[in-house]
Design a protein around this motif. Structure first.
Motif, PDB file in Angstrom:
ATOM      1  N   GLY A  10       0.839  -1.202   0.000  1.00 58.14           N
ATOM      2  CA  GLY A  10       0.000   0.000   0.000  1.00 58.14           C
ATOM      3  C   GLY A  10       0.865   1.240   0.000  1.00 58.14           C
ATOM      4  O   GLY A  10       2.087   1.168   0.054  1.00 58.14           O
ATOM      5  N   ARG A  11       0.216   2.405  -0.031  1.00 60.48           N
ATOM      6  CA  ARG A  11       1.006   3.638  -0.086  1.00 60.48           C
ATOM      7  C   ARG A  11       0.224   4.833   0.416  1.00 60.48           C
ATOM      8  O   ARG A  11      -1.005   4.837   0.500  1.00 60.48           O
ATOM      9  CB  ARG A  11       1.537   3.854  -1.489  1.00 60.48           C
ATOM     10  CG  ARG A  11       0.720   4.568  -2.563  1.00 60.48           C
ATOM     11  CD  ARG A  11      -0.709   4.209  -2.719  1.00 60.48           C
ATOM     12  NE  ARG A  11      -1.362   4.757  -3.877  1.00 60.48           N
ATOM     13  CZ  ARG A  11      -2.134   5.870  -3.901  1.00 60.48           C
ATOM     14  NH1 ARG A  11      -2.367   6.536  -2.817  1.00 60.48           N
ATOM     15  NH2 ARG A  11      -2.684   6.274  -5.024  1.00 60.48           N
ATOM     16  N   PHE A  12       0.997   5.874   0.707  1.00 57.94           N
ATOM     17  CA  PHE A  12       0.461   7.192   1.023  1.00 57.94           C
ATOM     18  C   PHE A  12       1.115   8.134   0.028  1.00 57.94           C
ATOM     19  O   PHE A  12       2.329   8.094  -0.161  1.00 57.94           O
ATOM     20  CB  PHE A  12       0.829   7.557   2.464  1.00 57.94           C
ATOM     21  CG  PHE A  12       0.474   8.965   2.865  1.00 57.94           C
ATOM     22  CD1 PHE A  12      -0.810   9.460   2.689  1.00 57.94           C
ATOM     23  CD2 PHE A  12       1.433   9.797   3.446  1.00 57.94           C
ATOM     24  CE1 PHE A  12      -1.135  10.766   3.070  1.00 57.94           C
ATOM     25  CE2 PHE A  12       1.116  11.101   3.836  1.00 57.94           C
ATOM     26  CZ  PHE A  12      -0.167  11.572   3.646  1.00 57.94           C
ATOM     27  N   ALA A  13       0.301   8.947  -0.647  1.00 54.36           N
ATOM     28  CA  ALA A  13       0.836   9.776  -1.734  1.00 54.36           C
ATOM     29  C   ALA A  13       0.447  11.247  -1.546  1.00 54.36           C
ATOM     30  O   ALA A  13      -0.404  11.767  -2.251  1.00 54.36           O
ATOM     31  CB  ALA A  13       0.315   9.259  -3.079  1.00 54.36           C
ATOM     32  N   PRO A  14       1.065  11.920  -0.580  1.00 51.81           N
ATOM     33  CA  PRO A  14       0.673  13.311  -0.318  1.00 51.81           C
ATOM     34  C   PRO A  14       1.140  14.280  -1.400  1.00 51.81           C
ATOM     35  O   PRO A  14       2.188  14.072  -2.025  1.00 51.81           O
ATOM     36  CB  PRO A  14       1.385  13.627   1.004  1.00 51.81           C
ATOM     37  CG  PRO A  14       2.586  12.739   1.006  1.00 51.81           C
ATOM     38  CD  PRO A  14       2.165  11.474   0.293  1.00 51.81           C
ATOM     39  N   SER A  15       0.359  15.325  -1.614  1.00 57.45           N
ATOM     40  CA  SER A  15       0.793  16.432  -2.468  1.00 57.45           C
ATOM     41  C   SER A  15       1.530  17.426  -1.578  1.00 57.45           C
ATOM     42  O   SER A  15       1.001  17.818  -0.541  1.00 57.45           O
ATOM     43  CB  SER A  15      -0.424  17.129  -3.098  1.00 57.45           C
ATOM     44  OG  SER A  15      -1.223  16.186  -3.763  1.00 57.45           O
ATOM     45  N   ILE A  46       5.695  11.123  -3.226  1.00 57.36           N
ATOM     46  CA  ILE A  46       5.372  12.552  -3.192  1.00 57.36           C
ATOM     47  C   ILE A  46       4.738  12.937  -4.531  1.00 57.36           C
ATOM     48  O   ILE A  46       5.362  12.848  -5.582  1.00 57.36           O
ATOM     49  CB  ILE A  46       6.635  13.398  -2.912  1.00 57.36           C
ATOM     50  CG1 ILE A  46       7.271  13.001  -1.555  1.00 57.36           C
ATOM     51  CG2 ILE A  46       6.311  14.881  -2.964  1.00 57.36           C
ATOM     52  CD1 ILE A  46       6.426  13.315  -0.335  1.00 57.36           C
ATOM     53  N   ASP A  47       3.480  13.349  -4.456  1.00 57.97           N
ATOM     54  CA  ASP A  47       2.692  13.727  -5.640  1.00 57.97           C
ATOM     55  C   ASP A  47       2.998  15.172  -6.020  1.00 57.97           C
ATOM     56  O   ASP A  47       2.160  16.053  -5.882  1.00 57.97           O
ATOM     57  CB  ASP A  47       1.195  13.611  -5.309  1.00 57.97           C
ATOM     58  CG  ASP A  47       0.612  12.274  -5.726  1.00 57.97           C
ATOM     59  OD1 ASP A  47       1.382  11.402  -6.145  1.00 57.97           O
ATOM     60  OD2 ASP A  47      -0.622  12.116  -5.631  1.00 57.97           O
ATOM     61  N   ASP A  48       4.216  15.391  -6.530  1.00 61.43           N
ATOM     62  CA  ASP A  48       4.605  16.765  -6.868  1.00 61.43           C
ATOM     63  C   ASP A  48       4.574  16.978  -8.378  1.00 61.43           C
ATOM     64  O   ASP A  48       5.387  17.688  -8.946  1.00 61.43           O
ATOM     65  CB  ASP A  48       5.997  17.089  -6.306  1.00 61.43           C
ATOM     66  CG  ASP A  48       7.051  16.103  -6.779  1.00 61.43           C
ATOM     67  OD1 ASP A  48       6.697  15.118  -7.454  1.00 61.43           O
ATOM     68  OD2 ASP A  48       8.238  16.314  -6.475  1.00 61.43           O
ATOM     69  N   ALA A 184      -0.647  10.021 -13.907  1.00 59.48           N
ATOM     70  CA  ALA A 184       0.537   9.754 -13.090  1.00 59.48           C
ATOM     71  C   ALA A 184       0.250   8.720 -12.006  1.00 59.48           C
ATOM     72  O   ALA A 184       1.056   7.822 -11.752  1.00 59.48           O
ATOM     73  CB  ALA A 184       1.039  11.061 -12.474  1.00 59.48           C
ATOM     74  N   VAL A 185      -0.911   8.827 -11.383  1.00 57.71           N
ATOM     75  CA  VAL A 185      -1.203   7.934 -10.259  1.00 57.71           C
ATOM     76  C   VAL A 185      -1.333   6.487 -10.743  1.00 57.71           C
ATOM     77  O   VAL A 185      -0.850   5.556 -10.088  1.00 57.71           O
ATOM     78  CB  VAL A 185      -2.467   8.419  -9.499  1.00 57.71           C
ATOM     79  CG1 VAL A 185      -3.726   8.209 -10.295  1.00 57.71           C
ATOM     80  CG2 VAL A 185      -2.606   7.708  -8.154  1.00 57.71           C
ATOM     81  N   VAL A 186      -1.930   6.299 -11.902  1.00 60.11           N
ATOM     82  CA  VAL A 186      -2.109   4.938 -12.427  1.00 60.11           C
ATOM     83  C   VAL A 186      -0.750   4.331 -12.807  1.00 60.11           C
ATOM     84  O   VAL A 186      -0.444   3.182 -12.485  1.00 60.11           O
ATOM     85  CB  VAL A 186      -3.070   4.964 -13.639  1.00 60.11           C
ATOM     86  CG1 VAL A 186      -2.984   3.682 -14.448  1.00 60.11           C
ATOM     87  CG2 VAL A 186      -4.496   5.206 -13.157  1.00 60.11           C
ATOM     88  N   ILE A 198      -5.500   2.866  -0.208  1.00 60.24           N
ATOM     89  CA  ILE A 198      -6.406   3.337   0.845  1.00 60.24           C
ATOM     90  C   ILE A 198      -6.172   4.836   0.941  1.00 60.24           C
ATOM     91  O   ILE A 198      -5.042   5.279   1.190  1.00 60.24           O
ATOM     92  CB  ILE A 198      -6.089   2.652   2.204  1.00 60.24           C
ATOM     93  CG1 ILE A 198      -6.100   1.123   2.077  1.00 60.24           C
ATOM     94  CG2 ILE A 198      -7.056   3.138   3.286  1.00 60.24           C
ATOM     95  CD1 ILE A 198      -7.449   0.485   1.819  1.00 60.24           C
ATOM     96  N   ARG A 199      -7.215   5.637   0.712  1.00 57.06           N
ATOM     97  CA  ARG A 199      -7.042   7.091   0.652  1.00 57.06           C
ATOM     98  C   ARG A 199      -8.363   7.763   0.981  1.00 57.06           C
ATOM     99  O   ARG A 199      -9.366   7.087   1.245  1.00 57.06           O
ATOM    100  CB  ARG A 199      -6.546   7.497  -0.740  1.00 57.06           C
ATOM    101  CG  ARG A 199      -7.507   7.104  -1.835  1.00 57.06           C
ATOM    102  CD  ARG A 199      -6.965   7.402  -3.227  1.00 57.06           C
ATOM    103  NE  ARG A 199      -7.865   6.879  -4.254  1.00 57.06           N
ATOM    104  CZ  ARG A 199      -7.561   6.782  -5.529  1.00 57.06           C
ATOM    105  NH1 ARG A 199      -6.375   7.176  -5.967  1.00 57.06           N
ATOM    106  NH2 ARG A 199      -8.441   6.300  -6.391  1.00 57.06           N
ATOM    107  N   GLY A 200      -8.376   9.083   0.944  1.00 59.40           N
ATOM    108  CA  GLY A 200      -9.577   9.831   1.312  1.00 59.40           C
ATOM    109  C   GLY A 200     -10.690   9.702   0.283  1.00 59.40           C
ATOM    110  O   GLY A 200     -10.441   9.517  -0.908  1.00 59.40           O
TER     111      GLY A 200
HETATM  112  N1  GLU Z   1      -1.926  13.395  -3.823  1.00 62.89           N
HETATM  113  C1  GLU Z   1      -3.328  13.163  -3.598  1.00 62.89           C
HETATM  114  C2  GLU Z   1      -3.832  14.047  -2.479  1.00 62.89           C
HETATM  115  O1  GLU Z   1      -3.050  14.504  -1.676  1.00 62.89           O
HETATM  116  C3  GLU Z   1      -3.629  11.723  -3.234  1.00 62.89           C
HETATM  117  C4  GLU Z   1      -3.369  10.797  -4.355  1.00 62.89           C
HETATM  118  C5  GLU Z   1      -3.854   9.372  -4.123  1.00 62.89           C
HETATM  119  O2  GLU Z   1      -3.839   8.893  -2.986  1.00 62.89           O
HETATM  120  O3  GLU Z   1      -4.223   8.749  -5.113  1.00 62.89           O
HETATM  121  O4  GLU Z   1      -5.007  14.308  -2.384  1.00 62.89           O
END
Ligand code: GLU
Ligand code: ZN
Length: 302
Positions: A10-15, A46-48, A184-186, A198-200
């Motif tokens: 899994g992952r966490f991908a913050p901007s 990191i979603d930059d 990019a996310v895919v 797992i995300r918001g």
């Molecule tokens: N970078 C996105 C955000 O901070 C989340 C991307 C994702 O989890 O797919 O809202």
């Protein structure tokens, strides 16, 4: 013989648009616990991709706060800003499917059209047969088909979306040359071997587009679970824009405790004043995804 399922990742991908706040801690913690509870890996990316929105120093601040929380990740941190060549190659691959077309429409020209599930205008198809304003800079759009996409969200349950009526043909590379989040996310989730996301819940409506892209690219579909997001009393998402307070790196226990409570895990009150390691230790043993409230948003009060 049944083949054994592979390892969970899994992952966490913050901007990196600011420091970690309570709203993003929920996604970090939920994705971490769900992966670790299955003895899986957990990565940070990191979603930059959107360079103009990136705040200098924010990525490092986020990583530091994660470490102070005890949310240690596996492997190297990936940065989307370093992946442009790969996105370009995927754009070329997609172009061969003839589902991709150049679009010269500006945001202003599209502003008046009905809006899709995520609030952006549904593309009316002006450039499908060729760019309307040849000579202008153009974006690349991906044509969607008239199919109903259904998937089973691990938290929110069955989710349906008509791509054509609720998402529309969507941009994968903008006219200014930037690749979009959806593409990019895919690509990154696949290249990093993710098995679950797992995300918001603010991204629930993006998931059908991501499943569609995965199918077009011949990539495996992932397991998705969308957590409730934290909103203030007026219903606004807790974010930098709404001045959500940054977390205090010297006192993260209470924030972790509150995030667990927000996620329906009922941490014992005696843990509230404990250090992050003790709280995470408890959470790793007691985490149950099925206790997460099946709602898109919950009010968070300080
Ligand atoms: N970078 C996105 C955000 O901070 C989340 C991307 C994702 O989890 O797919 O809202
Ligand atoms: Zn157009």
């Amino acid at each position: 013989m049944l083949s054994k399922p592979g390892p969970v990742r899994g992952r966490f991908a913050p901007s990196p648009t600011g420091p970690l706040h309570f709203g993003s801690l929920i996604a970090a913690l939920g994705s971490f616990l769900e992966a670790r509870a299955q003895r899986g890996e957990w990565r940070v990316r990191i979603d930059d991709i959107d360079a103009p929105r990136t705040v200098p120093g924010a990525a490092d601040a986020i990583l530091r706060t994660l470490e102070h929380c005890g949310l240690f990740w596996d492997g190297e941190v990936w940065y989307q800003s370093q992946r442009t060549e790969r996105y370009q190659a995927v754009l070329e691959q997609l172009s061969r499917t003839e589902q991709v077309y150049p679009c010269t429409c500006t945001r202003r020209e599209l502003a008046g059209y009905p809006r899709g599930a995520d609030g952006s205008p549904l593309y009316p198809g002006h450039c499908r047969a060729g760019p309307r304003q040849p000579g202008r800079p153009y974006a690349f759009r991906l044509r969607v088909t008239n199919t109903q996409l259904t998937f089973l969200d691990a938290i929110q349950g069955a989710h349906h979306q008509s791509l054509e009526r609720e998402a529309g043909d969507f941009v994968i590379r903008r006219a200014d040359g930037l690749f979009t989040y959806q593409l990019a996310v895919v690509v990154d989730d696949a290249d990093q071997g993710m098995t679950e996301v797992i995300r918001g819940s603010d991204l629930l409506d993006s998931t059908p587009r991501q499943l569609y892209l995965q199918a077009l690219l011949g990539l495996p579909a992932l397991r998705y679970g969308h957590l409730p997001i934290a909103v203030d009393e007026s219903g606004g998402k807790l974010s930098k824009q709404t001045h959500a307070p940054p977390l205090d790196d010297r006192n993260l226990g209470p924030a972790l405790w509150k995030a667990l409570s927000f996620l329906g895990q009922q941490p014992p009150s005696g843990l509230l004043r404990e250090p992050p390691t003790a709280i995470l230790g408890w959470a790793l043993v007691h985490w149950r995804l099925e206790r997460v409230p099946v709602v898109r948003a919950q009010i968070w009060t300080r």
